[in-house]
Scaffold this motif. Structure first.
Motif, PDB file in Angstrom:
ATOM      1  N   ASP A  35       0.831  -1.199   0.000  1.00  0.00           N
ATOM      2  CA  ASP A  35       0.000   0.000   0.000  1.00  0.00           C
ATOM      3  C   ASP A  35       0.865   1.248   0.000  1.00  0.00           C
ATOM      4  O   ASP A  35       2.039   1.216   0.348  1.00  0.00           O
ATOM      5  N   ALA A  49      -3.583   4.288  -1.578  1.00  0.00           N
ATOM      6  CA  ALA A  49      -3.906   3.246  -2.550  1.00  0.00           C
ATOM      7  C   ALA A  49      -3.341   1.923  -2.059  1.00  0.00           C
ATOM      8  O   ALA A  49      -2.310   1.891  -1.397  1.00  0.00           O
ATOM      9  N   ILE A  51      -2.947  -2.500  -3.165  1.00  0.00           N
ATOM     10  CA  ILE A  51      -3.044  -3.519  -4.197  1.00  0.00           C
ATOM     11  C   ILE A  51      -2.676  -4.866  -3.589  1.00  0.00           C
ATOM     12  O   ILE A  51      -1.726  -4.975  -2.815  1.00  0.00           O
ATOM     13  N   THR A  57      -7.248  -3.529  -6.566  1.00  0.00           N
ATOM     14  CA  THR A  57      -6.804  -2.210  -6.111  1.00  0.00           C
ATOM     15  C   THR A  57      -7.910  -1.489  -5.355  1.00  0.00           C
ATOM     16  O   THR A  57      -9.100  -1.763  -5.523  1.00  0.00           O
ATOM     17  N   ASN A  58      -7.473  -0.562  -4.539  1.00  0.00           N
ATOM     18  CA  ASN A  58      -8.395   0.267  -3.761  1.00  0.00           C
ATOM     19  C   ASN A  58      -7.771   1.640  -3.612  1.00  0.00           C
ATOM     20  O   ASN A  58      -6.551   1.741  -3.374  1.00  0.00           O
ATOM     21  N   TYR A  59      -8.567   2.688  -3.767  1.00  0.00           N
ATOM     22  CA  TYR A  59      -8.046   4.050  -3.724  1.00  0.00           C
ATOM     23  C   TYR A  59      -8.870   4.917  -2.767  1.00  0.00           C
ATOM     24  O   TYR A  59     -10.082   4.732  -2.605  1.00  0.00           O
ATOM     25  N   THR A  68      -2.597   5.935  -9.882  1.00  0.00           N
ATOM     26  CA  THR A  68      -2.671   4.527 -10.253  1.00  0.00           C
ATOM     27  C   THR A  68      -1.595   3.746  -9.515  1.00  0.00           C
ATOM     28  O   THR A  68      -0.406   4.075  -9.624  1.00  0.00           O
ATOM     29  N   ILE A  69      -2.016   2.716  -8.791  1.00  0.00           N
ATOM     30  CA  ILE A  69      -1.070   1.859  -8.092  1.00  0.00           C
ATOM     31  C   ILE A  69      -0.830   0.621  -8.939  1.00  0.00           C
ATOM     32  O   ILE A  69      -1.750   0.095  -9.574  1.00  0.00           O
ATOM     33  N   SER A  70       0.406   0.181  -8.965  1.00  0.00           N
ATOM     34  CA  SER A  70       0.737  -1.039  -9.700  1.00  0.00           C
ATOM     35  C   SER A  70       1.879  -1.738  -8.985  1.00  0.00           C
ATOM     36  O   SER A  70       2.527  -1.157  -8.115  1.00  0.00           O
ATOM     37  N   ARG A  71       2.112  -2.970  -9.407  1.00  0.00           N
ATOM     38  CA  ARG A  71       3.101  -3.764  -8.700  1.00  0.00           C
ATOM     39  C   ARG A  71       3.765  -4.718  -9.670  1.00  0.00           C
ATOM     40  O   ARG A  71       3.107  -5.314 -10.516  1.00  0.00           O
TER      41      ARG A  71
END
Length: 119
Positions: A35, A49, A51, A57-59, A68-71
């Protein structure tokens, strides 16, 4: 133990963009979720955010449509792309990991990276 190292913060004008990164290293057995949190001056820490490993995902409402969250699971790295930044986004941003290390599940935190948005 797990170490989280954030990078990518800085000073940007309103409307600009920044990309934060958080690399997890050490004895990472598995990552349950990662997070981004932030703490603005005089305010409580808030979740920005999140993930999961599966990509859910959650914002926070305040950043929906802009962040935008990414991994990258292979690299154990978390990202936060921040667009259309506002002065209200000014805060120290922290990476958090719900991780398993040495068969022990616990919370890990990065040192924080400053994001400053000028009007």
């Amino acid at each position: 133990q797990v170490q989280l190292v954030e990078s990518g913060g800085g000073l940007v004008q309103a409307g600009g963009s920044l990309r934060l990164s958080c690399a997890a290293s050490g004895s990472v057995l598995s990552i349950i979720a990662m997070d981004w949190y932030r703490r603005a001056p005089g305010k409580q820490r808030e979740l920005v955010a999140a993930i999961t490993t599966g990509g859910t995902t959650n914002y926070a409402d305040s950043v929906k449509g802009r962040f935008t969250i990414s991994r990258d699971n292979a690299k154990n790295t978390l990202y936060l792309q921040m667009n259309s930044l506002k002065p209200d986004d000014t805060a120290v941003y922290y990476c958090h990991c719900d991780c398993v290390s040495g068969y022990v599940r616990r919370d890990y935190w990065g040192q924080g990276t400053q994001v400053t948005v000028s009007a």
